[in-house]
Design a protein around this motif. Structure first.
Motif, PDB file in Angstrom:
ATOM      1  N   TRP A  64       0.904  -1.540  -0.027  1.00 17.96           N
ATOM      2  CA  TRP A  64       0.049   0.252   0.341  1.00 17.96           C
ATOM      3  C   TRP A  64       0.823   1.541   0.175  1.00 17.96           C
TER       4      TRP A  64
ATOM      5  N   SER B  27       2.553   1.659  -3.361  1.00 17.34           N
ATOM      6  CA  SER B  27       1.061   2.141  -4.252  1.00 17.34           C
ATOM      7  C   SER B  27       1.086   2.910  -4.235  1.00 17.34           C
ATOM      8  N   TYR B  28       0.446   3.937  -2.990  1.00 17.26           N
ATOM      9  CA  TYR B  28       0.344   5.066  -3.420  1.00 17.26           C
ATOM     10  C   TYR B  28       0.782   5.943  -2.972  1.00 17.26           C
TER      11      TYR B  28
ATOM     12  N   THR C 107       3.889   6.262  -4.732  1.00 12.72           N
ATOM     13  CA  THR C 107       3.836   6.967  -6.261  1.00 12.72           C
ATOM     14  C   THR C 107       3.053   8.039  -6.484  1.00 12.72           C
ATOM     15  N   ALA C 108       2.325   8.471  -5.364  1.00  7.49           N
ATOM     16  CA  ALA C 108       2.067  10.325  -5.565  1.00  7.49           C
ATOM     17  C   ALA C 108       3.580  11.246  -5.474  1.00  7.49           C
TER      18      ALA C 108
END
Length: 206
Positions: free
Chosen positions: A166, A169-170, A173-174
């Motif tokens: 998580w 991925s979030y 990535t941001a």
């Protein structure tokens, strides 16, 4: 005219490549392909210039017997010898050039990266100190990511891999997208300054 002509060439080439990229029609495709071929030719000459500069610098060091001249000798002999082997015998699989690349250059690159791992570890140790709120968040995130990427973390708690995925991925990535947007804006602004003649650093001088 020594400055105006290079600036005009830069403006024409930059605008021509932009038109080729944003307007995919036949005339602009021809111009874009021509510019791409020019880039390949210029890059080839730039490589030759770089090799010549390298040989000159280290050749001077060898002739003066400066500190580290033995390493310069090894470098010059390696560059010239590898180039001659590639030109004479080719670079396909099974040739002496491929043997040099596979059994000398690749292990040396792996050795260099393995040494860099120690510097990365020391830098991470200095960075992962809870001296501020942001550093504390970075420390916590790194803790969960590292535990989620090794078998020990999954053995301690089965949710560590999910938390690690998580975070990767979030939030990560941001952050990467924000950095890429900033880089893209910087590239665009620098390109515009070069095209309209505000930035003249590529012409040399002050």
């Amino acid at each position: 005219m020594k400055r105006e002509i290079p600036m005009m060439i830069t403006l024409i080439a930059g605008l021509g490549y932009l038109l080729f990229y944003f307007i995919p029609h036949t005339p602009f495709n021809i111009i874009g392909e021509m510019f791409q071929n020019w880039v390949i030719i210029i890059a080839a000459f730039a490589i030759l210039l770089g090799v010549g500069s390298l040989i000159k610098v280290h050749g001077d060091r060898i002739s003066r017997r400066s500190e580290g001249w033995i390493y310069s000798t090894i470098l010059v002999v390696g560059v010239i010898g590898t180039a001659l082997v590639g030109l004479i015998g080719g670079i396909s699989i099974g040739t002496p050039f491929y043997y040099i690349f596979k059994n000398i250059l690749s292990p040396m690159g792996s050795t260099m990266f393995s040494l860099l791992a120690f510097f990365i570890a020391s830098a991470a140790f200095r960075a992962f100190r809870a001296q501020s709120r942001e550093a504390t968040l970075l420390l916590i995130a790194a803790f969960f990511v590292m535990l989620g990427r090794v078998p020990l973390g999954e053995w301690l708690w089965s949710r560590f891999p999910d938390i690690s995925n998580w975070i990767m991925s979030y939030p990560m990535t941001a952050g990467q997208r924000a950095i890429m947007i900033g880089i893209a804006l910087g590239v665009v602004s620098t390109s515009i300054k070069i095209l309209i003649g505000i930035d003249k650093s590529y012409l040399g001088g002050d």
